[in-house]
Design a protein around this motif. Structure first.
Motif, PDB file in Angstrom:
ATOM      1  N   TYR A  43       0.852  -1.189   0.000  1.00 10.67           N
ATOM      2  CA  TYR A  43       0.000   0.000   0.000  1.00 10.67           C
ATOM      3  C   TYR A  43       0.888   1.238   0.000  1.00 10.67           C
ATOM      4  O   TYR A  43       2.058   1.175   0.409  1.00 10.67           O
ATOM      5  CB  TYR A  43      -0.906   0.014   1.242  1.00 10.67           C
ATOM      6  N   THR A  93       2.862   3.948   1.410  1.00 11.81           N
ATOM      7  CA  THR A  93       3.387   3.876   2.776  1.00 11.81           C
ATOM      8  C   THR A  93       4.371   4.993   3.043  1.00 11.81           C
ATOM      9  O   THR A  93       5.296   5.234   2.256  1.00 11.81           O
ATOM     10  CB  THR A  93       4.078   2.516   3.018  1.00 11.81           C
ATOM     11  N   HIS A 133       0.019  11.831   9.822  1.00  5.48           N
ATOM     12  CA  HIS A 133      -1.410  11.558   9.981  1.00  5.48           C
ATOM     13  C   HIS A 133      -2.237  12.786   9.606  1.00  5.48           C
ATOM     14  O   HIS A 133      -3.277  12.672   8.941  1.00  5.48           O
ATOM     15  CB  HIS A 133      -1.715  11.157  11.425  1.00  5.48           C
ATOM     16  N   THR A 184      -2.300  13.093   5.948  1.00  6.84           N
ATOM     17  CA  THR A 184      -3.100  12.020   5.351  1.00  6.84           C
ATOM     18  C   THR A 184      -4.580  12.352   5.405  1.00  6.84           C
ATOM     19  O   THR A 184      -5.317  12.184   4.419  1.00  6.84           O
ATOM     20  CB  THR A 184      -2.839  10.691   6.079  1.00  6.84           C
ATOM     21  N   VAL A 199      -9.004   8.856   5.570  1.00  5.95           N
ATOM     22  CA  VAL A 199      -8.240   7.838   4.842  1.00  5.95           C
ATOM     23  C   VAL A 199      -7.952   6.667   5.791  1.00  5.95           C
ATOM     24  O   VAL A 199      -7.292   6.843   6.814  1.00  5.95           O
ATOM     25  CB  VAL A 199      -6.912   8.414   4.305  1.00  5.95           C
ATOM     26  N   SER A 256      -6.081   3.713   7.495  1.00  8.47           N
ATOM     27  CA  SER A 256      -4.629   3.528   7.577  1.00  8.47           C
ATOM     28  C   SER A 256      -4.260   2.550   8.676  1.00  8.47           C
ATOM     29  O   SER A 256      -5.019   2.336   9.625  1.00  8.47           O
ATOM     30  CB  SER A 256      -3.925   4.871   7.827  1.00  8.47           C
ATOM     31  N   LYS A 269       0.575   3.130   6.602  1.00  9.88           N
ATOM     32  CA  LYS A 269       0.095   2.562   5.343  1.00  9.88           C
ATOM     33  C   LYS A 269      -1.313   3.061   5.048  1.00  9.88           C
ATOM     34  O   LYS A 269      -2.203   2.936   5.891  1.00  9.88           O
ATOM     35  CB  LYS A 269       0.096   1.032   5.426  1.00  9.88           C
ATOM     36  N   TRP A 270      -1.499   3.570   3.849  1.00  6.03           N
ATOM     37  CA  TRP A 270      -2.824   4.013   3.410  1.00  6.03           C
ATOM     38  C   TRP A 270      -3.555   2.813   2.818  1.00  6.03           C
ATOM     39  O   TRP A 270      -3.171   2.313   1.752  1.00  6.03           O
ATOM     40  CB  TRP A 270      -2.696   5.103   2.350  1.00  6.03           C
ATOM     41  N   VAL A 330      -5.916   1.951   0.789  1.00  9.60           N
ATOM     42  CA  VAL A 330      -6.781   2.554  -0.229  1.00  9.60           C
ATOM     43  C   VAL A 330      -7.057   1.607  -1.392  1.00  9.60           C
ATOM     44  O   VAL A 330      -7.620   2.015  -2.405  1.00  9.60           O
ATOM     45  CB  VAL A 330      -6.161   3.865  -0.755  1.00  9.60           C
TER      46      VAL A 330
END
Length: 478
Positions: free
Chosen positions: A348, A350, A381, A384, A388, A390, A412-413, A415
């Motif tokens: 992901y 990251t 954060h 982000t 999102v 995470s 890590k997102w 998504v």
């Protein structure tokens, strides 16, 4: 052409059509980013939004501040105090660079406010739970990944004397006895058993059932807010980036101290995993900010893979981590004791934060060194965004390992969803390549810094590119 330190293959390769192929120098994970697949939205805003009331702020879920009695007995809490005040316990400052007070949207504070002070209170009796408001609470997880029975049956683990004394003191308080009985019945019900079974247990059976509440190896650190102070509806979820800088620091310090406690409480624990799942697509049961700490009796696959690589090249975290990121123009932010960059070789998108401290264990670092890591995590954060999903994952040198390994944290997102292509090929499709991730985050950090919503730090091109910034490796003579 290979980067000079690359052991087998270049970690990052950009093809003529724009495809980016990545190979993790630590795990060997292969990741591709194909042009056009990163244009999808990544935020997961709530589908049903409704206005919130004053009651909602304290009652929205079982982790909220009016529902302390729905969770097992807490091990410790952090409360906010006036500077220099406090009835006892462990006095916690907000750190040197928090003085002068940058504050996030969680508190609504502004730069220039007086720095807050915090105090840790351990082992509160049930009758005192509502005497103070906890900014953060460390509580046992009601459903452990590795249960107390796991440790007892496989390793002969018994309730330590300190935990047994705390349990007896808690049960001697009528409010405490009523509290644990209610939680025990709720656990029985959630496990598909008859809650009335609690009444049929004798005293020894009840204490055995309650042992995980006081001597378990899976803890949760819960933040106070469910919604931000500025929220008017249920879309205003309070995540890590909405905390103030000072709040995030004490959150980080409490997690680091709790890691050490779990190691000390059980001699069969070989590694304490620390992670934070934010929002349901990332594995969270509650949309309420919390970290989890789990003691396990193995080092874990990631640590074992890293250890093999680091034994072959003790300076790998510099050469194929921070130095390579700098060489590729992927640095995102840095301060005196930490550096952040857009990671590569992850399933992901990251972001990675590395402590530059010579000390591998977070609980042995100076306050300033832990604060520095906390500040970069908090800023990432905030950049982000709270919509999102995470995973925040901590990595540190396991106990008993003589090879130096720096404390580092990945964000890590979540998504994208792994599917058949990944399962069949073990090639993972990451929708955002490291350079796009870096540019996206740097732009947002510049805005946050200008608004004084994050701690002071260098951003993007301002970050020093001096090699070997990580001082964990004694071979470097630092």
């Amino acid at each position: 052409m290979l980067f000079p330190y690359a052991p087998t293959a270049e970690p990052l390769t950009r093809l003529a059509d724009g495809t980016v192929k990545q190979i993790s120098p630590f795990t060997g994970t292969e990741v591709w980013t194909v042009p056009g697949r990163g244009n999808r939205p990544i935020a997961h805003a709530p589908t049903l939004v409704s206005p919130i009331t004053a009651e909602d702020r304290s009652h929205a879920c079982a982790f909220c501040s009016a529902r302390y009695l729905e969770t097992p007995p807490e091990k410790s809490r952090i409360v906010r105090t006036a500077p220099g005040a406090g009835p006892g316990g462990t006095r916690l400052g907000s750190g040197s660079s928090a003085t002068g007070g940058t504050a996030g949207s969680g508190t609504g504070g502004a730069a220039g406010d007086a720095a807050p002070a915090f105090e840790r209170i351990d082992a509160l009796p049930a009758s005192a739970l509502f005497d103070t408001v906890a900014e953060f609470r460390r509580i046992p997880n009601l459903f452990e990944i590795l249960s107390f029975d796991y440790w007892h049956t496989n390793h002969g683990y018994e309730v330590p004397d300190t935990a047994r004394e705390r349990m007896e003191a808690y049960l001697a308080d009528p409010a405490g006895a009523a509290h644990v009985a209610a939680v025990a019945r709720a656990k029985l019900r959630a496990s598909g058993q008859d809650p009335a079974h609690w009444e049929a247990m004798d005293d020894a059976a009840r204490r055995a059932y309650l042992a995980p509440f006081f001597a378990g190896g899976h803890d949760v650190i819960v933040a106070r807010r469910h919604f931000t102070d500025a929220a008017t509806d249920t879309s205003g979820r309070a995540g890590s980036g909405t905390l103030s800088v000072a709040e995030h620091r004490v959150y980080t310090h409490l997690a680091a101290a709790s890691m050490h406690d779990l190691y000390q409480a059980n001699r069969w624990v070989r590694y304490v995993a620390v992670f934070q799942n934010w929002l349901r697509p990332a594995g969270a049961s509650f949309d309420h900010l919390h970290k989890q700490l789990v003691g396990i009796d193995e080092r874990g696959v990631t640590s074992e893979l890293e250890l093999q690589k680091v034994r072959a090249n003790p300076n790998l975290y510099n050469e194929m981590g921070v130095d390579y990121a700098a060489y590729q123009g992927l640095l995102v932010a840095s301060n005196e004791h930490a550096v952040a960059f857009a990671g590569f070789g992850h399933r992901y998108p990251t972001l990675e934060v590395y402590s530059t401290s010579a000390t591998p264990e977070p609980w042995l670092m100076s306050r300033e060194e832990v604060d520095a890591v906390s500040d970069l995590i908090h800023a990432l954060h905030a950049a982000t965004g709270a919509d999102v999903p995470s995973n925040e994952e901590w990595h540190h040198r396991p106990l008993g390992v003589d090879q130096p390994m720096p404390w580092h944290v990945t964000l890590k997102w979540r998504v994208s969803t792994l599917a058949g292509f990944e399962g069949g090929t073990k090639i993972y499709l990451n929708t955002i390549d490291p350079w796009v991730l870096r540019d996206r985050v740097v732009g947002r950090l510049e805005d946050l810094r200008a608004d004084r919503l994050v701690a002071p730090m260098a951003v993007g091109e301002e970050c020093p590119t001096t090699p070997n910034r990580l001082r964990y490796n004694p071979v470097l003579g630092r």
